[in-house]
Scaffold this motif. Structure first.
Motif: not given
Length: 215
Positions: A62, A91, A93-94, A107
């Motif tokens: 991620e 990183r 998030e989805s 983000h």
């Protein structure tokens, strides 16, 4: 923010580092052109499992680094030869699988205010051990180096050694995910100490690839 993603099987990209890429799949040619048209970076992620091309079950880590396209050259075989530069850690998030290439909402992992609080003694120790390693590697190849030119900035130094000490990609991924330069440098100090000890026990000349493996 939304990011186009370029997952790779055996590469961890760090901020400030350059990476050559060969692009031949239509989906990544599309990604490249869209990034050029929009003047936007894409995200590079190490794959946790799966292959980098054509594997629907591939699962990336991620945390990755955005990559800015520095140059593009089309080879005679039709492949695109890119040179990209790592910019900022992010990183996911989805993940988004709706396009030909993987993308994500993500983000940035902003530099922590504590980055400036790195003990100068730690920086000096990593620079000194790192300089000895580079000189030892040059000597093993029959060369000689008066001194190694290493970054003074703790953040840049931490990313330099994370990139230089290749071998164990999951170890590199842990360094990429470390919240601060201090934590990366502490890990790298330990790794450099182990590598220098290993080389001292095996002083024979010859090629040797720096890495995290200690066996």
């Amino acid at each position: 923010m939304w990011l186009r993603l370029f997952p790779l099987q055996a590469v961890v990209l760090f901020p400030g580092m350059e990476l050559p890429l060969v692009v031949f799949e239509p989906r990544y040619r599309q990604l490249t052109q869209e990034c050029l048209d929009a003047d936007e970076p894409f995200g590079v992620l190490l794959l946790r499992r799966g292959m980098e091309a054509g594997d629907p079950d591939a699962v990336p880590f991620e945390v990755g680094t955005t990559a800015r396209i520095k140059s593009v050259r089309e080879a005679e075989d039709g492949q695109l030869r890119l040179t990209v530069t790592g910019e900022r850690r992010f990183r996911v998030e989805s993940f988004d699988h709706s396009r030909p290439y993987l993308s994500a909402e993500a983000h940035f992992l902003d530099t922590s205010p504590t980055e400036d609080a790195v003990d100068p003694g730690l920086v000096d120790e990593v620079r000194e051990m790192g300089g000895r390693l580079i000189q030892a590697l040059a000597a093993r190849r029959g060369g000689w180096m008066r001194s190694a030119h290493l970054p003074n900035d703790p953040v840049a130094l931490s990313f330099f050694w994370a990139d230089f000490l290749s071998g164990d990609k999951e170890e590199q991924q842990r360094l990429l995910e470390a919240p601060t330069a201090r934590e990366r440098l502490e890990q790298e100090r330990s790794l450099l100490r182990d590598i220098l000890d290993y080389m001292a026990r095996r002083p024979s000349r010859g090629s040797w690839k720096p890495g995290f493996g200690r066996n």
